[in-house]
Design an enzyme around this catalytic site. Structure first.
Site, mmCIF file in Angstrom:
data_model
loop_
_atom_site.group_PDB
_atom_site.id
_atom_site.type_symbol
_atom_site.label_atom_id
_atom_site.label_comp_id
_atom_site.label_asym_id
_atom_site.label_seq_id
_atom_site.Cartn_x
_atom_site.Cartn_y
_atom_site.Cartn_z
ATOM 1 N N LYS A 116 -34.704 34.224 -39.399
ATOM 2 C CA LYS A 116 -34.700 34.762 -40.845
ATOM 3 C C LYS A 116 -34.232 36.447 -40.228
ATOM 4 C CE LYS A 116 -37.026 32.139 -42.737
ATOM 5 N NZ LYS A 116 -36.407 30.871 -42.933
ATOM 6 N N GLY A 166 -42.146 29.289 -45.543
ATOM 7 C CA GLY A 166 -43.185 28.661 -46.461
ATOM 8 C C GLY A 166 -44.371 29.246 -46.628
ATOM 9 N N GLY A 167 -44.147 31.067 -46.902
ATOM 10 C CA GLY A 167 -44.906 31.827 -47.133
ATOM 11 C C GLY A 167 -45.949 32.231 -45.842
ATOM 12 N N TYR A 204 -41.873 45.694 -50.722
ATOM 13 C CA TYR A 204 -42.272 44.899 -51.340
ATOM 14 C C TYR A 204 -41.368 45.372 -52.655
ATOM 15 C CZ TYR A 204 -45.509 42.162 -53.944
ATOM 16 O OH TYR A 204 -46.554 41.522 -53.949
ATOM 17 N N GLU A 277 -32.277 31.765 -51.780
ATOM 18 C CA GLU A 277 -33.011 32.407 -52.209
ATOM 19 C C GLU A 277 -33.406 33.679 -52.227
ATOM 20 O OE1 GLU A 277 -37.088 28.889 -51.365
ATOM 21 O OE2 GLU A 277 -36.964 30.784 -50.044
ATOM 22 N N GLU A 290 -34.236 33.815 -47.767
ATOM 23 C CA GLU A 290 -33.385 33.295 -46.985
ATOM 24 C C GLU A 290 -32.375 31.644 -47.332
ATOM 25 O OE1 GLU A 290 -37.527 32.476 -46.135
ATOM 26 O OE2 GLU A 290 -37.354 30.052 -46.429
ATOM 27 N N ARG A 294 -31.713 22.622 -46.235
ATOM 28 C CA ARG A 294 -32.062 20.781 -46.113
ATOM 29 C C ARG A 294 -32.404 20.758 -47.538
ATOM 30 N NH1 ARG A 294 -37.055 23.116 -49.098
ATOM 31 N NH2 ARG A 294 -37.540 24.760 -47.098
ATOM 32 N N ARG A 346 -44.977 20.510 -59.503
ATOM 33 C CA ARG A 346 -45.165 19.595 -57.874
ATOM 34 C C ARG A 346 -47.060 19.003 -58.444
ATOM 35 N NH1 ARG A 346 -43.033 22.770 -53.636
ATOM 36 N NH2 ARG A 346 -41.540 23.123 -53.941
#
Lengths: 457, 152
Positions: A116, A166-167, A204, A277, A290, A294, A346
């Protein structure tokens, strides 16, 4: 052209790839673990081969077993889906060395975007806006120069794991006092979770939107971008609802973000499908976060709303396969227009009333929604037992409407029709979000759940 | 519906006799069939069955297992997906041939995956009854490879 494609994945995404390959006239091979012998993807492929026991490390993550399965079945290409080995540059390298086409980007692209810190440097070099932050990874949390640099960014700041995703491994710090402990803990956590204590610090952004750009790029250097997806409804940095287009992005801003994503892809000579993103503040300032190298879970949202030269003809997985076969893209960004509004929910095998506790088990009965504008991508069926080894995603429900309001109403209608008995699912949670006034009005940020759902509960 | 304690009483009763089969029809029409396993004493582990059909099928399954046990055969399965090799190379003799007697821990075959060789070893002593896979053929994980017969 690829002749036989092995899908190095399971469940809904394996089925998604099998369907695309079949429509292209390509033979398919499903791999499966012992725990997945009754999984639907094994029944839809032309061939299937068992590659190991239930735990993913011994099956879906076992590179030798997958390569061996290619040899055994004569597959000349591998599609990694998402998760598992999809962003493993070594896997891409081994495929290449064995003469197997990896349906994805080059190993160099995966490597560059996988780190990253490196990715952020490349983005900056390409002229893509990045979130203000420290230049290098944190080596010593007691370094005075470092503390000074962080203070200059201004609190609150967020600490992230360089190898994370994925956080996982993120931490928000509001003041200088709690900084040192937070840095130390984050390094420790990152080491445990990702095998590297490389962490970095960024400003942030409060109540931001998560906006991302789907791109496609061929091996000849052509890059196209698609209309943005808004994936702000997240729980602990895991996306739950995605929609496209984003309700606050106008045509001018869309072009700006799209071009930024394109520049990054060009900078690294990217090919295949990918997603850049961004985090976007209330004023429409966007910053690179990021790049996912895929196909993503939420790709059907883009397929639903994108028109190519006025036709609804986008199949991102087919495009991925064609690109891997060496074909040139048949359209550019100007050929793409938006038709309607799409939303994806989802559906996870989790209990929303018990802090989203996984709820594996046997699906006693299931009724799928249908009708105009409804798509269900799933691997479940009546009598199927969800194994405990893997992800809790059991279905993706996608709707397309002429506008956002119709899409919301259609989604609520489809969620009502979707009946799954035997296990707990996130369907009631989605209904609740979609009926929240703030969601209907489009006040959707990554703080949404905290702000409107859990405080009320 | 019959009470599990009632069934246990029947089992206890059976174990004191040499009756092979006992069919009980309850007042509500439910049928319970108790059958003695050959050579095995009854214990409290018999499961209550809802219907005669199920009971019979379970017993049938158990008796199939019994037959296998009588022949004392067992199967060695593949530990991974790969190429099944019966010898190191063409110039070398095979690790095993049908009819050969082998010992526990003995190498019986090799599975090749990406030039990595993994030994397949026998979990117990026995005689090779049948080699199920041709040399150099690909096998999947868990695929039966070799049938062994226990040495008497």
């Amino acid at each position: 052209m690829i002749k036989k494609l092995l899908i190095a994945n399971r469940g809904e995404i394996a089925i998604r790839v099998i369907r695309a390959a079949k429509e292209l006239g390509i033979k398919t091979v499903a791999i499966y673990s012992e725990a997945d012998k009754d999984c639907l993807h094994t029944m839809l492929a032309d061939e299937k081969i068992c590659i190991g026991p239930g735990p993913a490390t011994e099956s879906y993550l076992s590179i030798p077993s997958i390569i061996s399965a290619c040899e055994a079945t004569g597959a000349d290409a591998v599609h990694p889906g998402y998760g598992f080995l999809s962003e493993n540059s070594y896997f891409a390298e081994v495929c290449e060395a064995c003469g197997i086409i990896f349906v994805g980007p080059s190993k160099e692209s995966i490597e560059k975007m996988g780190d990253k810190i490196e990715a952020k440097k490349i983005a900056k070099k390409a002229g893509v806006p990045v979130v203000p932050g420290i230049e290098e990874s944190v080596k010593n949390p007691d370094d005075i120069a470092l503390i000074k640099e962080i203070k200059k960014i201004g609190f609150p700041v967020i600490i992230k794991a360089a190898m994370g995703g994925g956080g996982k491994g993120m931490r928000i710090v509001n003041s200088e006092e709690s900084l040192r402990i937070a840095l130390l803990t984050a390094m420790e956590e990152s080491k445990k979770a990702f095998g590297s204590d490389k962490i970095y610090v960024e400003k942030y952004i409060e109540e931001p939107k998560h906006v991302e750009i789907q791109i496609l790029a061929d091996k000849k250097g052509n890059v196209v971008y698609f209309p943005e997806r808004d994936c702000s409804i997240q729980r602990r940095h895991q996306k739950l609802i995605e929609e496209s287009p984003c309700s606050v992005v106008n045509e001018h801003l869309r072009k700006k973000i799209g071009r930024a994503a394109t520049k990054l892809a060009e900078e690294i000579g990217y090919y295949s499908a990918g997603t850049v993103e961004f985090i976007m503040d209330k004023k429409g300032n966007f910053y690179f976060m990021e790049m996912n190298t895929r196909i993503q879970v939420e790709h059907p949202v883009t397929e639903a709303i994108s028109l190519i030269k006025g036709k609804r003809a986008l199949d991102l997985v087919k495009e991925q396969i064609l690109i891997a076969s060496g074909e040139k893209l048949r359209f550019d960004a100007d050929d793409i227009s938006i038709c309607g509004h799409a939303i994806e929910c989802r559906i996870n095998a989790e209990d929303p009333d018990k802090d989203f506790l996984p709820s594996p088990g046997k699906i006693e009965s299931v009724t799928f929604p249908g009708g105009n504008g409804v798509r269900v991508d799933t691997h479940i069926y009546a009598g199927y037992t969800i194994p405990t080894f893997y992800d809790s995603l059991i279905a993706k429900l996608i709707v397309i409407g002429t506008n956002r309001q119709e899409a919301i109403r259609r989604m609520l209608r489809a969620l009502d029709e979707f009946k799954i008995n035997g296990i707990k699912t996130t369907i009631p949670f989605h209904k609740r979000v979609l009926q929240t006034q703030a969601f209907i009005e489009g006040d959707v940020t990554t703080n949404f759940l905290h702000k409107y759902i859990y405080e009320q509960a | 519906m019959a009470n599990i304690n009632d069934i246990q009483q029947y089992i206890d009763f059976l174990s004191t006799t040499d009756i092979e089969e006992l069919e009980i029809t309850a007042p509500d029409g439910e049928v319970i069939l108790l059958k003695r396993k050959p050579g095995i004493q009854y214990s409290g582990s018999i499961k209550k069955q809802q219907s005669l059909g199920e009971t019979e099928s379970q017993i049938k399954q158990e008796s199939t297992k019994e037959e296998q046990k009588d022949k004392k055969e067992f199967v060695i399965t593949s530990p991974m997906v790969g190429k099944f090799l019966l010898s190191i190379s063409k110039d070398h003799p095979p690790f095993i041939v049908e009819g050969a007697q082998i010992k526990q821990g003995q190498k019986v075959a090799v599975i090749e995956t990406m030039k990595i060789l993994r030994d397949v070893v026998s979990p117990q002593d026995g005689v090779v009854k049948k080699i199920l896979v041709e040399d150099s053929k690909f096998v999947e994980y868990g695929q039966p490879l070799i049938v062994l017969e226990e040495v008497k």
